[in-house]
Design a protein around this motif. Structure first.
Motif, mmCIF file in Angstrom:
data_model
loop_
_atom_site.group_PDB
_atom_site.id
_atom_site.type_symbol
_atom_site.label_atom_id
_atom_site.label_comp_id
_atom_site.label_asym_id
_atom_site.label_seq_id
_atom_site.Cartn_x
_atom_site.Cartn_y
_atom_site.Cartn_z
ATOM 1 N N ALA A 154 0.797 -1.229 0.000
ATOM 2 C CA ALA A 154 0.000 0.000 0.000
ATOM 3 C C ALA A 154 0.823 1.269 0.000
ATOM 4 N N SER A 155 2.148 1.157 0.063
ATOM 5 C CA SER A 155 2.992 2.353 0.077
ATOM 6 C C SER A 155 3.962 2.336 -1.103
ATOM 7 N N ILE A 156 5.101 1.693 -0.956
ATOM 8 C CA ILE A 156 6.086 1.721 -2.034
ATOM 9 C C ILE A 156 5.610 0.960 -3.263
ATOM 10 N N GLY A 157 4.698 0.002 -3.069
ATOM 11 C CA GLY A 157 4.218 -0.786 -4.200
ATOM 12 C C GLY A 157 2.849 -0.386 -4.704
ATOM 13 N N THR A 158 2.389 0.817 -4.362
ATOM 14 C CA THR A 158 1.039 1.224 -4.751
ATOM 15 C C THR A 158 0.829 1.168 -6.260
ATOM 16 N N ALA A 159 1.765 1.710 -7.022
ATOM 17 C CA ALA A 159 1.607 1.733 -8.480
ATOM 18 C C ALA A 159 1.525 0.324 -9.047
ATOM 19 N N GLU A 160 2.380 -0.571 -8.531
ATOM 20 C CA GLU A 160 2.409 -1.932 -9.067
ATOM 21 C C GLU A 160 1.089 -2.660 -8.833
ATOM 22 N N ILE A 161 0.540 -2.543 -7.628
ATOM 23 C CA ILE A 161 -0.683 -3.294 -7.333
ATOM 24 C C ILE A 161 -1.879 -2.697 -8.067
ATOM 25 N N ILE A 162 -1.940 -1.378 -8.160
ATOM 26 C CA ILE A 162 -3.060 -0.740 -8.855
ATOM 27 C C ILE A 162 -3.079 -1.142 -10.331
ATOM 28 N N HIS A 163 -1.937 -1.081 -10.977
ATOM 29 C CA HIS A 163 -1.921 -1.365 -12.416
ATOM 30 C C HIS A 163 -2.046 -2.858 -12.711
ATOM 31 N N ALA A 164 -1.557 -3.706 -11.804
ATOM 32 C CA ALA A 164 -1.771 -5.148 -11.987
ATOM 33 C C ALA A 164 -3.258 -5.470 -11.911
ATOM 34 N N ALA A 165 -3.951 -4.851 -10.968
ATOM 35 C CA ALA A 165 -5.393 -5.063 -10.851
ATOM 36 C C ALA A 165 -6.130 -4.461 -12.035
ATOM 37 N N HIS A 166 -5.731 -3.274 -12.433
ATOM 38 C CA HIS A 166 -6.391 -2.590 -13.553
ATOM 39 C C HIS A 166 -6.257 -3.390 -14.849
ATOM 40 N N ARG A 167 -5.081 -3.987 -15.045
ATOM 41 C CA ARG A 167 -4.864 -4.774 -16.267
ATOM 42 C C ARG A 167 -5.530 -6.145 -16.189
ATOM 43 N N GLY A 168 -5.953 -6.531 -15.004
ATOM 44 C CA GLY A 168 -6.560 -7.841 -14.845
ATOM 45 C C GLY A 168 -5.558 -8.973 -14.934
ATOM 46 N N GLU A 169 -4.354 -8.721 -14.400
ATOM 47 C CA GLU A 169 -3.335 -9.777 -14.431
ATOM 48 C C GLU A 169 -3.851 -11.008 -13.691
ATOM 49 N N LYS A 170 -3.630 -12.155 -14.255
ATOM 50 C CA LYS A 170 -4.175 -13.405 -13.706
ATOM 51 C C LYS A 170 -3.246 -13.955 -12.623
ATOM 52 N N ILE A 171 -3.154 -13.193 -11.537
ATOM 53 C CA ILE A 171 -2.319 -13.569 -10.396
ATOM 54 C C ILE A 171 -3.174 -13.512 -9.132
ATOM 55 N N THR A 172 -2.657 -14.109 -8.067
ATOM 56 C CA THR A 172 -3.324 -14.099 -6.772
ATOM 57 C C THR A 172 -2.448 -13.344 -5.779
ATOM 58 N N VAL A 173 -3.011 -12.395 -5.088
ATOM 59 C CA VAL A 173 -2.262 -11.577 -4.129
ATOM 60 C C VAL A 173 -2.803 -11.832 -2.721
ATOM 61 N N ILE A 174 -1.910 -12.184 -1.819
ATOM 62 C CA ILE A 174 -2.255 -12.290 -0.394
ATOM 63 C C ILE A 174 -1.689 -11.047 0.283
ATOM 64 N N PHE A 175 -2.580 -10.188 0.733
ATOM 65 C CA PHE A 175 -2.235 -8.877 1.283
ATOM 66 C C PHE A 175 -2.422 -8.907 2.799
ATOM 67 N N VAL A 176 -1.319 -8.906 3.539
ATOM 68 C CA VAL A 176 -1.362 -8.998 4.995
ATOM 69 C C VAL A 176 -1.310 -7.588 5.582
ATOM 70 N N ASN A 177 -2.417 -7.180 6.177
ATOM 71 C CA ASN A 177 -2.553 -5.828 6.717
ATOM 72 C C ASN A 177 -2.484 -5.873 8.238
ATOM 73 N N ASN A 178 -1.346 -5.413 8.785
ATOM 74 C CA ASN A 178 -1.236 -5.295 10.243
ATOM 75 C C ASN A 178 -1.096 -3.843 10.698
ATOM 76 N N ALA A 179 -1.435 -2.915 9.796
ATOM 77 C CA ALA A 179 -1.556 -1.492 10.136
ATOM 78 C C ALA A 179 -0.260 -0.850 10.612
ATOM 79 N N ILE A 180 0.886 -1.411 10.188
ATOM 80 C CA ILE A 180 2.168 -0.852 10.638
ATOM 81 C C ILE A 180 3.283 -1.441 9.781
ATOM 82 N N TYR A 181 4.419 -0.759 9.740
ATOM 83 C CA TYR A 181 5.606 -1.350 9.125
ATOM 84 C C TYR A 181 6.218 -2.311 10.145
ATOM 85 N N GLY A 182 6.083 -3.595 9.931
ATOM 86 C CA GLY A 182 6.510 -4.568 10.922
ATOM 87 C C GLY A 182 8.007 -4.818 10.952
ATOM 88 N N MET A 183 8.624 -5.019 9.772
ATOM 89 C CA MET A 183 10.012 -5.460 9.744
ATOM 90 C C MET A 183 10.996 -4.350 10.088
#
Length: 248
Positions: free
Chosen positions: A98-127
């Motif tokens: 949702a931050s550094i990869g925003t452009a990549e995920i938006i355009h992959a979804a917009h293009r309808g890329e046939k991939i599966t994304v598991i998005f783990v949201n813990n509301a913080i930068y963990g690492m």
């Protein structure tokens, strides 16, 4: 004696590096169970970017590729297009997706890329030390928002699932959590549907999983589970935003 529960074959028999109480391990197991059930492990390629899941290649018994921070959807796109018979998934945290990869995920979804994304949201930068993420809640204290996130300064937390669901190329979008058995079973179902969406060649699929981060939240594992239910879910409601008829 009959065996009623065992480690999924797609999950490596190793100890993970995750903090006590972190729910990444549960999410890993659910993915592995689905890959086993659908008999996909032998042709699956996982993409692990930078973040808490940076060592995911050690935990899945499938082919894995390490991507730069935020670039997993771009790498997944390249793998899927060059090897369309493969099952390709990315496993990303909220700071990454949702931050550094925003452009990549938006355009992959917009293009309808046939991939599966598991998005783990813990509301913080963990690492990287617990900084405020685009998904951090209003008032949430982090290392970069010690007085709590302010709407005036940082805006409202971003709801990625709702945004991506508006795109025609996105065919399956769901938000789940893993704080109790009922939620875990619902999460497993959603992950299975997301992989089936790819199997059928329908388009982009993403499952957002609300997860805990006890260490950076400064909570016990039990307290962190409660915080997901009482603080995160009201803002990030659990729901199926888009489900194709073929996988219902």
């Amino acid at each position: 004696m009959a065996v009623v529960f065992s480690r999924p074959k797609a999950l490596a028999d190793v100890v993970t590096h995750y903090c006590p109480g972190c729910t990444h391990g549960i999410i890993h197991r659910l993915i592995a169970e689905v890959l086993d059930e659908l008999e996909l492990a032998d042709k699956t390629v996982g993409i692990a970017p930078v973040g808490c899941s940076v060592f995911a290649y050690n935990y899945f018994n499938v082919d894995m590729i390490q991507a730069s921070h935020g670039r997993a959807p771009a790498v997944a796109t390249g793998v899927k297009r060059s090897s369309p018979d493969s099952i390709v998934f990315s496993y990303q945290g909220d700071g990454d997706l949702a931050s550094i990869g925003t452009a990549e995920i938006i355009h992959a979804a917009h293009r309808g890329e046939k991939i599966t994304v598991i998005f783990v949201n813990n509301a913080i930068y963990g690492m990287t030390g617990g900084q405020m993420a685009p998904t951090s809640l209003i008032g949430q204290r982090t290392t970069t928002s010690p007085y709590g996130r302010s709407e005036e300064d940082a805006g409202l937390p971003i709801r990625m699932s709702e945004m991506l669901a508006t795109m025609d190329g996105a065919k399956f979008i769901a938000r789940v959590a893993v704080t109790n058995p009922v939620q875990i079973m619902a999460a497993r179902k959603a992950i299975k549907q997301a992989f089936q969406t790819q199997q059928l060649g329908l388009g982009f699929a993403m499952v957002e999983v609300l997860s805990t981060c006890p260490t950076n939240w400064g909570m016990s594992p039990v307290e962190s589970l409660k915080w997901v239910n009482e603080q995160m879910i009201p803002y990030y409601p659990l729901q199926e935003l888009k489900v194709p008829q073929e996988v219902k």
